[in-house]
Design a protein around this motif. Structure first.
Motif, PDB file in Angstrom:
ATOM      1  N   PRO A 109       0.753  -1.303   0.253  1.00 40.52           N
ATOM      2  CA  PRO A 109       0.131  -0.131  -0.090  1.00 40.52           C
ATOM      3  C   PRO A 109       0.761   1.253   0.365  1.00 40.52           C
ATOM      4  N   LEU A 110       2.031   1.189  -0.112  1.00 42.16           N
ATOM      5  CA  LEU A 110       2.482   2.267   0.433  1.00 42.16           C
ATOM      6  C   LEU A 110       2.961   2.918  -0.466  1.00 42.16           C
ATOM      7  N   GLN A 111       2.531   2.216  -1.953  1.00 40.96           N
ATOM      8  CA  GLN A 111       2.466   2.951  -2.972  1.00 40.96           C
ATOM      9  C   GLN A 111       1.204   4.015  -3.491  1.00 40.96           C
ATOM     10  N   MET A 112       0.496   3.985  -2.936  1.00 39.40           N
ATOM     11  CA  MET A 112      -1.157   4.476  -2.311  1.00 39.40           C
ATOM     12  C   MET A 112      -0.506   6.232  -1.948  1.00 39.40           C
ATOM     13  N   LEU A 113       1.083   6.224  -0.976  1.00 39.39           N
ATOM     14  CA  LEU A 113       1.164   7.368  -0.204  1.00 39.39           C
ATOM     15  C   LEU A 113       1.990   8.244  -0.749  1.00 39.39           C
ATOM     16  N   LYS A 114       1.912   8.802  -1.572  1.00 39.48           N
ATOM     17  CA  LYS A 114       1.956   9.775  -2.637  1.00 39.48           C
ATOM     18  C   LYS A 114       2.897  10.936  -2.188  1.00 39.48           C
ATOM     19  N   ARG A 115       2.346  11.073  -1.020  1.00 42.47           N
ATOM     20  CA  ARG A 115       2.485  12.189  -0.474  1.00 42.47           C
ATOM     21  C   ARG A 115       4.223  12.452  -0.068  1.00 42.47           C
ATOM     22  N   PHE A 116       4.776  11.008  -0.070  1.00 38.00           N
ATOM     23  CA  PHE A 116       6.219  10.309   0.772  1.00 38.00           C
ATOM     24  C   PHE A 116       6.872  10.557  -0.318  1.00 38.00           C
ATOM     25  N   THR A 135      10.550   0.524  -6.971  1.00 36.65           N
ATOM     26  CA  THR A 135       9.388   0.434  -7.405  1.00 36.65           C
ATOM     27  C   THR A 135       7.955   0.998  -6.551  1.00 36.65           C
ATOM     28  N   LEU A 136       8.092   1.044  -5.802  1.00 38.31           N
ATOM     29  CA  LEU A 136       7.103   1.376  -5.026  1.00 38.31           C
ATOM     30  C   LEU A 136       6.316   2.965  -5.107  1.00 38.31           C
ATOM     31  N   GLY A 137       6.985   3.944  -5.743  1.00 34.80           N
ATOM     32  CA  GLY A 137       7.118   5.300  -6.382  1.00 34.80           C
ATOM     33  C   GLY A 137       7.910   6.075  -5.343  1.00 34.80           C
ATOM     34  N   PHE A 138       9.629   6.073  -4.823  1.00 39.23           N
ATOM     35  CA  PHE A 138      10.072   6.215  -3.314  1.00 39.23           C
ATOM     36  C   PHE A 138      11.110   7.211  -4.541  1.00 39.23           C
ATOM     37  N   GLN A 139      11.728   8.165  -4.833  1.00 33.75           N
ATOM     38  CA  GLN A 139      12.283   9.105  -5.646  1.00 33.75           C
ATOM     39  C   GLN A 139      13.984   8.662  -5.186  1.00 33.75           C
ATOM     40  N   LYS A 140      14.095   9.103  -3.746  1.00 33.23           N
ATOM     41  CA  LYS A 140      15.283   9.267  -3.303  1.00 33.23           C
ATOM     42  C   LYS A 140      15.248   8.467  -2.308  1.00 33.23           C
ATOM     43  N   VAL A 141      16.425   7.772  -2.093  1.00 31.46           N
ATOM     44  CA  VAL A 141      16.310   7.028  -0.922  1.00 31.46           C
ATOM     45  C   VAL A 141      17.755   5.899  -0.291  1.00 31.46           C
ATOM     46  N   VAL A 142      17.751   6.446   1.173  1.00 31.79           N
ATOM     47  CA  VAL A 142      18.474   6.233   1.981  1.00 31.79           C
ATOM     48  C   VAL A 142      18.669   4.639   2.304  1.00 31.79           C
ATOM     49  N   THR A 143      20.198   3.867   2.140  1.00 34.58           N
ATOM     50  CA  THR A 143      19.597   2.225   3.150  1.00 34.58           C
ATOM     51  C   THR A 143      20.392   2.551   4.198  1.00 34.58           C
ATOM     52  N   VAL A 144      20.616   2.011   5.284  1.00 33.98           N
ATOM     53  CA  VAL A 144      20.852   2.053   6.876  1.00 33.98           C
ATOM     54  C   VAL A 144      22.680   2.296   6.611  1.00 33.98           C
ATOM     55  N   SER A 332      -3.230   4.209  14.982  1.00 34.29           N
ATOM     56  CA  SER A 332      -2.533   4.715  14.288  1.00 34.29           C
ATOM     57  C   SER A 332      -3.323   5.953  13.394  1.00 34.29           C
ATOM     58  N   GLN A 333      -2.857   7.343  13.507  1.00 33.45           N
ATOM     59  CA  GLN A 333      -3.802   8.300  12.110  1.00 33.45           C
ATOM     60  C   GLN A 333      -2.760   8.732  10.765  1.00 33.45           C
ATOM     61  N   VAL A 334      -3.288   7.513  10.155  1.00 37.53           N
ATOM     62  CA  VAL A 334      -3.094   7.516   8.393  1.00 37.53           C
ATOM     63  C   VAL A 334      -3.068   9.508   8.238  1.00 37.53           C
ATOM     64  N   THR A 335      -1.979  10.631   8.213  1.00 33.31           N
ATOM     65  CA  THR A 335      -2.636  11.636   7.731  1.00 33.31           C
ATOM     66  C   THR A 335      -2.419  11.993   6.344  1.00 33.31           C
ATOM     67  N   MET A 336      -2.025  11.864   5.678  1.00 36.43           N
ATOM     68  CA  MET A 336      -1.863  11.755   4.438  1.00 36.43           C
ATOM     69  C   MET A 336      -3.365  11.320   3.523  1.00 36.43           C
ATOM     70  N   VAL A 337      -3.093  12.032   2.080  1.00 34.96           N
ATOM     71  CA  VAL A 337      -4.730  12.111   1.389  1.00 34.96           C
ATOM     72  C   VAL A 337      -4.331  11.501   0.628  1.00 34.96           C
TER      73      VAL A 337
END
Length: 419
Positions: A109-116, A135-144, A332-337
């Motif tokens: 479901p993270l692919q729907m949370l486009k705000r991030f 793949t889920l749509g995140f463009q700037k990713v940093v690993t631990v 939990s409060q899912v605050t993103m639209v």
């Protein structure tokens, strides 16, 4: 379910097989009203081994052309791989063709949370976490691991693994704007340390801690399972156990509770809404009346299915929009639209079926509103889940997934006198 009821389910399966071909043709020619959500670990697999009842069950769920009789989606809290890899694994184990569109992983479901999606996110977990995030749509990713390389003074627990200082300074990564917890990492001490570093420096782990920060970085967590069932006799630690450690450290250092923007995976409502959407797509966007969920874990599979069933009843009664109810019941409060059309729920009922081949111990009493079996001291759900014993009461208890399939076939494909 009593032993007599279990026998009845088994007998029904025998009756159903007698009219298999004729009943299949009749059912497939009509509009399908039911969909099925299957958990994986403890229901279909135990670690790397298939549960024998699983193959028998799926032979009953396909017609002579290996087409599913119902829309079927596999909903697992696993998240260390891509959907197509999980689909390939399940196809191999179950001897049926399963597509990636039939798989919901904890992070799907993270692919729907486009705000991030355009924020710089730190990802924790194992497997190809960067590829999964992309793949889920995140463009700037940093690993631990990348963060550790750029800040070699942070990870100091393992003396034999302390990174050497670079001969020349490395380029500092951009400020972290959000954290994604995909699943339990391999090196807990490294991930716990660097996650706390990021949280207490507002995304700049090379700086000094500020325990009085007014705002906390957004944290998106996938899979809150405290334990899961593999080949071992007893359940193993899951990602929920890692989250428990992180939450305890954060509170110890700050005096505040770690806050989540979203908790994904079962029993999250967002996960069930996403899964129902995939069921409808398989059914050519035709409405499904009933959803059956088959799982082995009272705290995730059964709790989530019953929570979703209650949500569906509230939605049909109050006509409340989906986006306003996404976070209710989980704490939990899912605050993103999230676009309402992507989460539209239309089913009337969600029935929970508990199997005895995984986390659930059939020798333990089931919780109920009248029972004190479950208390805060033994509740294995996440901290933000509200302890409601009635949400842990399954609609049915059966021996294994084959008995679960027999049960739903009894309800959805009744044998007529013609057969």
């Amino acid at each position: 379910m009593s032993s007599r009821q279990l026998v009845t389910v088994r007998q029904t399966g025998v009756m159903w097989r007698r009219g298999f071909l004729q009943q299949t043709v009749r059912y497939m020619s009509t509009s399908r009203q039911a969909g099925v959500l299957f958990d994986v670990d403890g229901v279909l697999l135990r670690g790397g081994s298939v549960i024998p009842a699983a193959r028998r069950a799926f032979r009953k769920l396909v017609d002579q052309n290996n087409n599913f009789l119902f829309p079927v989606v596999f909903v697992t809290n696993a998240g260390s791989c891509q959907r197509h890899h999980k689909a390939q694994q399940l196809s191999h184990f179950l001897d049926v063709q399963i597509s990636p569109e039939q798989v919901v992983l904890s992070h799907s479901p993270l692919q729907m949370l486009k705000r991030f999606h355009d924020k710089c996110v730190l990802v924790s977990g194992q497997g190809p976490v960067t590829d999964i995030a992309n793949t889920l749509g995140f463009q700037k990713v940093v690993t631990v691991e990348t963060l550790r390389e750029h800040h070699p003074l942070l990870d100091m627990v393992d003396h034999n693994r302390r990174p050497e200082l670079p001969s020349s300074p490395l380029q500092t990564p951009p400020r972290i704007e959000a954290i994604i917890l995909f699943g339990e990492p391999i090196r807990w001490e490294t991930n716990l340390q660097l996650l706390i570093d990021v949280l207490l420096t507002n995304g700049s782990p090379g700086c000094e801690y500020d325990t009085q920060l007014l705002a906390q970085l957004p944290v998106l967590a996938c899979n809150v399972d405290l334990m899961w069932m593999a080949e071992a006799p007893s359940p193993r630690f899951g990602h929920g156990m890692f989250m428990l450690c992180l939450e305890s450290i954060y509170k110890k250092l700050t005096g505040r509770e770690l806050q989540y923007q979203a908790l994904l995976g079962k029993p999250s409502l967002l996960t069930y809404q996403y899964a129902e959407r995939l069921l409808r797509l398989q059914n050519h966007n035709h409405k499904l009346t009933t959803i059956y969920t088959v799982g082995d874990n009272l705290m995730t599979d059964i709790y989530g299915a019953n929570l979703y069933n209650r949500y569906l009843a509230q939605q049909h009664t109050a006509m409340t929009t989906t986006t306003k109810l996404v976070g209710q019941g989980t704490g939990s409060q899912v605050t993103m639209v999230v676009p309402e059309e992507e989460l539209m729920s239309a089913a009337a009922h969600c029935h929970s079926i508990l199997v005895c081949t995984g986390v659930y111990n059939p020798h333990s009493p089931l919780p109920s509103n009248q029972s004190s079996t479950v208390t805060e001291t033994v509740f294995h759900g996440h901290r933000d889940l509200v302890l409601e014993p009635d949400l842990m009461e399954p609609s049915h208890v059966v021996e294994d997934v084959e008995a679960a399939v027999d049960l739903l076939l009894q309800h959805e494909c009744p044998i007529t006198s013609e057969l």
